[in-house]
Write a protein that holds these residues in place. Structure first.
Motif, PDB file in Angstrom:
ATOM      1  N   UNK A  27      12.609   9.471  10.030  1.00 32.40           N
ATOM      2  CA  UNK A  27      14.009   9.729  10.363  1.00 32.40           C
ATOM      3  C   UNK A  27      14.547  10.959   9.645  1.00 32.40           C
ATOM      4  N   UNK A  28      13.930  11.324   8.532  1.00 30.05           N
ATOM      5  CA  UNK A  28      14.329  12.526   7.787  1.00 30.05           C
ATOM      6  C   UNK A  28      13.639  13.779   8.325  1.00 30.05           C
ATOM      7  N   UNK A  29      12.852  13.616   9.407  1.00 29.69           N
ATOM      8  CA  UNK A  29      12.179  14.770  10.004  1.00 29.69           C
ATOM      9  C   UNK A  29      10.844  15.115   9.371  1.00 29.69           C
ATOM     10  N   UNK A  30      10.290  14.208   8.588  1.00 32.27           N
ATOM     11  CA  UNK A  30       9.005  14.436   7.926  1.00 32.27           C
ATOM     12  C   UNK A  30       7.929  13.656   8.673  1.00 32.27           C
ATOM     13  N   UNK A  31       6.875  14.342   9.116  1.00 29.38           N
ATOM     14  CA  UNK A  31       5.774  13.671   9.810  1.00 29.38           C
ATOM     15  C   UNK A  31       5.111  12.685   8.859  1.00 29.38           C
ATOM     16  N   UNK A  32       4.968  11.450   9.317  1.00 27.78           N
ATOM     17  CA  UNK A  32       4.424  10.411   8.440  1.00 27.78           C
ATOM     18  C   UNK A  32       3.707   9.367   9.270  1.00 27.78           C
ATOM     19  N   UNK A  33       2.718   8.733   8.660  1.00 31.06           N
ATOM     20  CA  UNK A  33       2.020   7.638   9.322  1.00 31.06           C
ATOM     21  C   UNK A  33       1.698   6.548   8.306  1.00 31.06           C
ATOM     22  N   UNK A  34       1.617   5.336   8.816  1.00 30.05           N
ATOM     23  CA  UNK A  34       1.188   4.193   8.022  1.00 30.05           C
ATOM     24  C   UNK A  34      -0.299   3.986   8.279  1.00 30.05           C
ATOM     25  N   UNK A  35      -1.091   3.858   7.222  1.00 31.30           N
ATOM     26  CA  UNK A  35      -2.531   3.622   7.395  1.00 31.30           C
ATOM     27  C   UNK A  35      -2.721   2.272   8.092  1.00 31.30           C
ATOM     28  N   UNK A  36      -3.435   2.265   9.212  1.00 33.85           N
ATOM     29  CA  UNK A  36      -3.569   1.055  10.019  1.00 33.85           C
ATOM     30  C   UNK A  36      -5.004   0.553  10.097  1.00 33.85           C
ATOM     31  N   UNK A  37      -5.861   1.096   9.229  1.00 37.24           N
ATOM     32  CA  UNK A  37      -7.201   0.540   9.151  1.00 37.24           C
ATOM     33  C   UNK A  37      -7.224  -0.666   8.227  1.00 37.24           C
ATOM     34  N   UNK A  90       3.021   2.243  -2.636  1.00 38.90           N
ATOM     35  CA  UNK A  90       3.997   1.198  -2.954  1.00 38.90           C
ATOM     36  C   UNK A  90       3.234  -0.091  -3.279  1.00 38.90           C
ATOM     37  N   UNK A  91       2.706  -0.155  -4.502  1.00 36.70           N
ATOM     38  CA  UNK A  91       2.059  -1.382  -4.941  1.00 36.70           C
ATOM     39  C   UNK A  91       3.089  -2.419  -5.335  1.00 36.70           C
ATOM     40  N   UNK A  92       2.601  -3.604  -5.679  1.00 35.10           N
ATOM     41  CA  UNK A  92       3.520  -4.676  -6.048  1.00 35.10           C
ATOM     42  C   UNK A  92       4.412  -4.312  -7.226  1.00 35.10           C
ATOM     43  N   UNK A  93       3.859  -3.625  -8.230  1.00 32.56           N
ATOM     44  CA  UNK A  93       4.658  -3.244  -9.397  1.00 32.56           C
ATOM     45  C   UNK A  93       5.754  -2.264  -9.007  1.00 32.56           C
ATOM     46  N   UNK A  94       5.424  -1.260  -8.167  1.00 30.01           N
ATOM     47  CA  UNK A  94       6.434  -0.280  -7.746  1.00 30.01           C
ATOM     48  C   UNK A  94       7.556  -0.967  -6.968  1.00 30.01           C
ATOM     49  N   UNK A  95       7.174  -1.863  -6.060  1.00 32.65           N
ATOM     50  CA  UNK A  95       8.186  -2.534  -5.242  1.00 32.65           C
ATOM     51  C   UNK A  95       9.114  -3.367  -6.123  1.00 32.65           C
ATOM     52  N   UNK A  96       8.531  -4.086  -7.082  1.00 31.27           N
ATOM     53  CA  UNK A  96       9.349  -4.928  -7.970  1.00 31.27           C
ATOM     54  C   UNK A  96      10.292  -4.094  -8.819  1.00 31.27           C
ATOM     55  N   UNK A 100       2.360  12.868   6.103  1.00 27.86           N
ATOM     56  CA  UNK A 100       2.367  12.067   4.884  1.00 27.86           C
ATOM     57  C   UNK A 100       1.755  10.704   5.237  1.00 27.86           C
ATOM     58  N   UNK A 101       0.877  10.208   4.382  1.00 28.61           N
ATOM     59  CA  UNK A 101       0.232   8.917   4.649  1.00 28.61           C
ATOM     60  C   UNK A 101       0.746   7.867   3.666  1.00 28.61           C
ATOM     61  N   UNK A 102       1.231   6.744   4.204  1.00 26.57           N
ATOM     62  CA  UNK A 102       1.678   5.616   3.386  1.00 26.57           C
ATOM     63  C   UNK A 102       0.507   4.650   3.236  1.00 26.57           C
ATOM     64  N   UNK A 103       0.083   4.425   2.013  1.00 30.81           N
ATOM     65  CA  UNK A 103      -1.055   3.567   1.700  1.00 30.81           C
ATOM     66  C   UNK A 103      -0.661   2.091   1.810  1.00 30.81           C
ATOM     67  N   UNK A 104      -1.588   1.269   2.303  1.00 28.45           N
ATOM     68  CA  UNK A 104      -1.360  -0.173   2.444  1.00 28.45           C
ATOM     69  C   UNK A 104      -2.156  -0.910   1.364  1.00 28.45           C
ATOM     70  N   UNK A 105      -1.445  -1.695   0.550  1.00 31.17           N
ATOM     71  CA  UNK A 105      -2.092  -2.486  -0.505  1.00 31.17           C
ATOM     72  C   UNK A 105      -2.210  -3.958  -0.125  1.00 31.17           C
ATOM     73  N   UNK A 106      -1.177  -4.497   0.527  1.00 35.28           N
ATOM     74  CA  UNK A 106      -1.130  -5.943   0.761  1.00 35.28           C
ATOM     75  C   UNK A 106      -0.440  -6.227   2.082  1.00 35.28           C
ATOM     76  N   UNK A 107      -0.958  -7.211   2.819  1.00 34.12           N
ATOM     77  CA  UNK A 107      -0.349  -7.604   4.084  1.00 34.12           C
ATOM     78  C   UNK A 107       1.064  -8.136   3.851  1.00 34.12           C
ATOM     79  N   UNK A 108       1.277  -8.769   2.696  1.00 35.15           N
ATOM     80  CA  UNK A 108       2.582  -9.384   2.442  1.00 35.15           C
ATOM     81  C   UNK A 108       3.681  -8.352   2.212  1.00 35.15           C
ATOM     82  N   UNK A 109       3.307  -7.105   1.876  1.00 32.76           N
ATOM     83  CA  UNK A 109       4.305  -6.058   1.614  1.00 32.76           C
ATOM     84  C   UNK A 109       4.449  -5.089   2.792  1.00 32.76           C
TER      85      UNK A 109
END
Length: 502
Positions: free
Chosen positions: A408-418, A440-446, A386-395
């Motif tokens: 931790x739930x046993x699901x293979x996942x990575x954070x996009x680091x480019x 997880x954009x700003x609206x979703x997080x809020x 599973x790939x977690x998309x990065x929108x903003x450095x602040x988040x």
């Protein structure tokens, strides 16, 4: 006078040595799957794992190596700091013989072991022929019973099926080296080197036919690449006897039962005491195979099988792929042998001076994986993370929390680091084979939410695999769910994909 900068050092060319292949995720996963599934079969049959080092002393690898000051023909060798020659192991059998001789007093007897790992051969590379490849072996050391040979053969059949071959997609052909010992004895061929050269020529019968084998039994043969192979220089009468033996024995008769093949070989005559002993051993193997309910189509007797290595002393076997295979351009390609083995009763005795019977089977993991891939039978592609998309450095904290929770739930996942944008990140996730992209954009997080894009659904729809309207209506390509439902929803998407994917 002006100063000039020294010329820049030449850049090395990025290239892999010939015969050494780089393998990425799908190929590595396929080979690991084969090893895992075959190992489970071997352990179920009571064989224990053994690992030996990559290097052996050159004299321990066997007398089939060339007699040269530097033993680098056929193997990759180097000299140790005590001036002893070491070589990368040529196979997994010679190290087993050394280990058995070294540890014999502490081993249960008979000793049953399996092993897998890379081996190295300093030979001319070609299509499907590598200088480094992975083998998987199983051997019984310390039993001279024909049931030991039969058990190895039957287990090899089950192992090949566990690796991905269905019934009827491979056949194991069995013979006995003593059949040709009898023919050589009768023809007065006593030179061991001449016998070995002749056996290696006969081993090519299925590929070269009689004309090619006849040339190698005589003066020699020039192959299509221009390489010349020196022949065994057998007397014409002996070569003619071998031709008659191969023809009258009827090894290519697929409908012939094992017992009928033995009868046909016996009628050829001229086998001598060694040949008669071979027939008795093969009859014992047949009885044991029949008792284990191994059918006649899966294991056949074929006297053209000899195996090329010098250390075989009795029964020999070779697994042949029967699947239709094609290359990358869709052209038919023949893989032929995918494994083999036999009895080598003299190999341990090289170290101890005492007769120690042994028998085993080996197959090339890399070769079998290539064959399955060429037949469209390589299995499902490995699932990416599973790939977690990065929108903003602040988040960044929100993204790190999400990827950690999934792991931790046993699901293979990575954070996009480019450092690419949204569109490039989605393309990256698709190339990684990710089942889900987490956004997880700003609206979703809020709002305490998370948006999940079902990438597997898109792949299945694009491939026309999911034409069920009910399934499509219940499977949204993208959904926004409460943040605390992240793990639960991602897992449900992955489980649904597992049902639909081939």
């Amino acid at each position: 006078m002006t100063d000039t900068a020294p010329p820049a050092a030449p850049r090395p060319e990025a290239r892999a040595p010939r015969g050494f292949a780089d393998r990425r995720g799908p190929e590595v996963s396929a080979e690991r799957r084969i090893v895992r599934q075959v190992s489970e079969v071997y352990e179920r049959w009571g064989f224990e794992p053994l690992e030996t080092g990559a290097f052996e002393y050159a004299d321990a690898l066997g007398k089939f190596l060339p007699d040269a000051d530097r033993p680098n023909e056929g193997v990759f060798a180097l000299q140790d700091d005590d001036d002893q020659w070491m070589a990368l192991r040529y196979d997994l059998t010679a190290p087993l013989a050394r280990f058995a001789a070294q540890s014999w007093e502490t081993l249960p007897k008979p000793y049953r072991r399996y092993a897998f790992g890379p081996v190295w051969r300093n030979e001319k590379p070609g299509p499907g022929r590598f200088r480094e490849f992975v083998q998987c072996d199983a051997d019984t050391v310390g039993s001279d019973r024909p049931e030991a040979d039969a058990e190895i053969i039957a287990m090899a059949c089950e192992g090949l099926q566990a690796a991905g071959l269905e019934a009827g997609q491979a056949v194991v052909r069995v013979s006995n080296r003593k059949l040709f010992d009898g023919l050589f004895d009768a023809g007065g061929v006593t030179d061991p080197g001449q016998r070995l050269t002749a056996l290696r020529a006969i081993d090519k019968f299925d590929r070269l036919g009689w004309s090619g084998v006849a040339a190698l039994l005589g003066e020699g043969r020039l192959d299509e690449s221009g390489d010349y192979t020196k022949g065994a220089q057998l007397p014409l009468g002996v070569a003619a006897t071998i031709e008659a033996f191969l023809g009258s024995a009827g090894g290519g008769d697929e409908a012939r039962a094992r017992g009928a093949t033995l009868d046909a070989i016996s009628r050829c005559g001229g086998l001598g005491a060694a040949g008669e002993a071979a027939l008795e051993e093969l009859a014992g193997i047949d009885r044991a195979l029949s008792a284990m309910r191994v059918d006649q189509a899966t294991v056949r007797f074929d006297p053209t099988i000899v195996r090329g290595l010098e250390y075989y002393t009795g029964a020999v076997f070779e697994a042949e792929l029967l699947l239709d295979t094609v290359d990358d351009r869709g052209r038919p390609v023949r893989f032929g042998s995918i494994g083999g083995g036999g009895r080598y009763d003299d190999l341990v005795a090289r170290f101890t001076g005492q007769a120690t019977p042994a028998t085993g089977f080996s197959f090339g993991v890399s070769r079998l994986a290539s064959a399955l891939r060429a037949a469209g039978r390589s299995g499902p592609a490995p699932r990416g993370p599973v790939v977690v998309i990065v929108f903003s450095e602040t988040d960044m904290q929100a993204y790190l929390d999400a990827v950690s929770e999934l792991r931790q739930a046993g699901i293979a996942a990575e954070l996009y680091l480019g450092r690419a944008g949204m569109k490039a990140q989605m393309k990256y996730a698709d190339r990684r084979g990710a089942p889900v992209a987490v956004m997880l954009g700003g609206d979703e997080i809020a709002a305490g939410q998370v948006t999940l894009k079902d990438l597997d659904a898109g792949r299945m729809l694009a491939a026309g695999m999911a034409d069920n309207e009910a399934w499509k209506s219940q499977r949204p390509g993208q959904q926004t769910v409460p943040r605390d439902a992240l793990v639960r929803t991602v897992r449900s998407i992955i489980e649904a994909s597992s049902i639909m994917l081939p």
